[in-house]
Motif scaffolding. Sequence first.
Motif, short mmCIF file in Angstrom:
data_model
loop_
_atom_site.label_atom_id
_atom_site.label_comp_id
_atom_site.label_asym_id
_atom_site.label_seq_id
_atom_site.Cartn_x
_atom_site.Cartn_y
_atom_site.Cartn_z
N MET A 172 0.82 -1.22 0.00
CA MET A 172 0.00 0.00 0.00
C MET A 172 0.85 1.26 0.00
N GLY A 173 2.16 1.12 0.27
CA GLY A 173 3.03 2.28 0.34
C GLY A 173 3.25 2.78 1.75
N ILE A 174 3.03 1.89 2.74
CA ILE A 174 3.26 2.25 4.15
C ILE A 174 4.74 2.15 4.46
N GLU A 175 5.27 3.12 5.19
CA GLU A 175 6.67 3.07 5.57
C GLU A 175 6.93 1.90 6.51
N SER A 176 8.18 1.40 6.51
CA SER A 176 8.52 0.15 7.19
C SER A 176 8.18 0.17 8.68
N ALA A 177 8.35 1.31 9.35
CA ALA A 177 8.12 1.39 10.79
C ALA A 177 6.65 1.15 11.15
N ASP A 178 5.74 1.40 10.21
CA ASP A 178 4.30 1.31 10.50
C ASP A 178 3.63 0.10 9.85
N GLN A 179 4.38 -0.70 9.13
CA GLN A 179 3.78 -1.80 8.36
C GLN A 179 3.11 -2.83 9.25
N SER A 180 3.74 -3.19 10.36
CA SER A 180 3.15 -4.18 11.26
C SER A 180 1.87 -3.64 11.90
N THR A 181 1.88 -2.37 12.30
CA THR A 181 0.71 -1.76 12.94
C THR A 181 -0.46 -1.68 11.96
N VAL A 182 -0.20 -1.23 10.74
CA VAL A 182 -1.26 -1.16 9.72
C VAL A 182 -1.72 -2.57 9.36
N GLY A 183 -0.79 -3.52 9.34
CA GLY A 183 -1.16 -4.91 9.09
C GLY A 183 -2.14 -5.44 10.12
N GLN A 184 -1.94 -5.06 11.38
CA GLN A 184 -2.88 -5.45 12.44
C GLN A 184 -4.27 -4.88 12.16
N LEU A 185 -4.32 -3.62 11.75
CA LEU A 185 -5.61 -2.99 11.46
C LEU A 185 -6.32 -3.69 10.29
N LEU A 186 -5.55 -4.03 9.25
CA LEU A 186 -6.15 -4.71 8.09
C LEU A 186 -6.68 -6.09 8.48
N GLY A 187 -5.90 -6.82 9.28
CA GLY A 187 -6.34 -8.14 9.72
C GLY A 187 -7.57 -8.07 10.59
N THR A 188 -7.61 -7.07 11.47
CA THR A 188 -8.78 -6.88 12.34
C THR A 188 -10.01 -6.56 11.50
N LYS A 189 -9.85 -5.71 10.49
CA LYS A 189 -10.97 -5.34 9.62
C LYS A 189 -11.52 -6.54 8.87
N LEU A 190 -10.63 -7.41 8.35
CA LEU A 190 -11.08 -8.56 7.56
C LEU A 190 -11.69 -9.65 8.43
N ALA A 191 -11.03 -9.98 9.54
CA ALA A 191 -11.47 -11.10 10.35
C ALA A 191 -12.61 -10.73 11.29
N ILE A 192 -12.63 -9.47 11.76
CA ILE A 192 -13.67 -9.06 12.71
C ILE A 192 -14.62 -8.10 12.00
N ASN A 193 -14.31 -6.82 11.98
CA ASN A 193 -15.05 -5.84 11.18
C ASN A 193 -14.31 -4.50 11.22
N GLU A 194 -14.74 -3.60 10.34
CA GLU A 194 -14.04 -2.31 10.23
C GLU A 194 -14.28 -1.44 11.46
N HIS A 195 -15.38 -1.66 12.17
CA HIS A 195 -15.62 -0.92 13.40
C HIS A 195 -14.49 -1.13 14.39
N MET A 196 -14.17 -2.40 14.61
CA MET A 196 -13.10 -2.75 15.55
C MET A 196 -11.78 -2.15 15.09
N ALA A 197 -11.51 -2.21 13.79
CA ALA A 197 -10.26 -1.66 13.26
C ALA A 197 -10.19 -0.15 13.46
N TYR A 198 -11.30 0.54 13.20
CA TYR A 198 -11.31 2.00 13.37
C TYR A 198 -11.17 2.39 14.85
N LEU A 199 -11.76 1.61 15.73
CA LEU A 199 -11.60 1.90 17.16
C LEU A 199 -10.16 1.68 17.60
#
Length: 481
Positions: free
Chosen positions: A377-404
């Motif tokens: 997606m073009g995320i800098e290396s320091a934030d890739q794991s954190t954004v990856g967590q948000l993406l996984g949360t959105k897919l497996a749970i829902n976007e509400h949880m990810a946004y919170l």
Amino acid sequence: MPASFEGSAPSVSPIASLNASSAPPASLEPTPILWRILIGLFIGLFASTGYALQSSIGTRGQAAIGIVFFFGLVAMFSVNLRAVRWKTIGWGIALQFVLALLVLRGEMEIGGKTYSVYNALEGLGEVVKSFISFSDAGAEFVFGNLARVDHMAGTFGENFLFPFAFKALPPILFVSAFFTLLYHYGVLQWCVRVLARVMVYLMGTSGAETLSVSANVFMGQTEAPLIVKPYVPRMTQSELFALMTSGMAHISGGMMAVYINYGADPVAVLTTCIMACPCSLYLSKLFMPEVDVPETSGTTAIESTKSAYVNGIDAIVAGTTDGLRLALNVAAMLIVFVAFVAMIDGLLGLIPTSWFQQQLSLRWIFGQLFSPVAFLMGIESADQSTVGQLLGTKLAINEHMAYLDMKQLKEMPGAMSDRSYQLAAFALTGFANFSSVGIQLGGIGAMAPDRRSDLATLGMRALFVGFVATLLNAAIAGLFL
């Protein structure tokens, strides 16, 4: 949103009846295995090379590689690449890039002053925030200080927790009622038709599917198909798939307001909702190209229908009732899914830390699995794991949880860069999660009971393409930001 769509289905010609039957096309030839292997090898090698050179290509280079990768991924799994109409794909990509350029790079000078679409959308975002604040008046009247975040924070200090039920849920009621009022007076339908006519003319898609896709900018994944309800039972497989994919790739107007209220970048949320129109449509046609003749080919002249509501007051009451169901559903889903996450984390906590050199959690696992996606997606290396967590949360749970989760991160100084927050908002703005498959089966299935088997067959595929559409939107934004 309206709970019903009045009016009978129009008559169908014998040819349309034969070509737009509910049965799956018998002549659909699969994409050759060799083609899939070659595409997979190409995009895999392309992404691996980019990962090895990420220090020299920069975040924009990462995003450019991601655009090719995400498009190639859908092409690799295409049902029949031979049947793809490349005019549809080309115009869809062009519209998506033009929208991104207009928002992120579009500037013009008038009278010595420079104006940009981005600044205009920022202003629109402030309007949305002000609009949401109107619901605060009603919430404060009913709940008192419980709806005042500043009062609650001052009372509880460091033990303060965001009062979700009293602050985040009331806007759903207000926005639902407002959109239903717009629907009653025909404003919503007019906006939808303007968007649809552009895409039908350029992309050559059918009127019914394009109207439904356009409606997703304002309405949810089960409400938007109501615009074309009489046609849903006779949609081709490709049309039905486009309708489902678009629902996964968008969010409703009510949820848009809620996520902006959480602190998500309003420009990113508004932009990706519009970009998702051509993106979800051309990706669905890439994955499942049209091999039949849709009933509404080349036209958006869907018959007009009378509003189901007596007057504006009736529409507001109905919209409020629909909003209440949605708000209660959101609250219930969050309670259950947060509980399941806590349970899974508790079970993972039983695994010795020596096995992985750290305490396992669902978020950590998501971060590891989706870090490569964040890179693309073009995320800098320091934030890739954190954004990856948000993406996984959105897919497996829902976007509400990810946004919170992202809301909590924003309260932690230095947790992520501003660019990463913006791109995360692009990727999180969509209903693409596993629970949405069941929601669509129930909602769209009620409109066309005879197509439930088709909906069940297409559900997971629509989830895949809808999720990739949100990632592709984020990658294009990453190229221009």
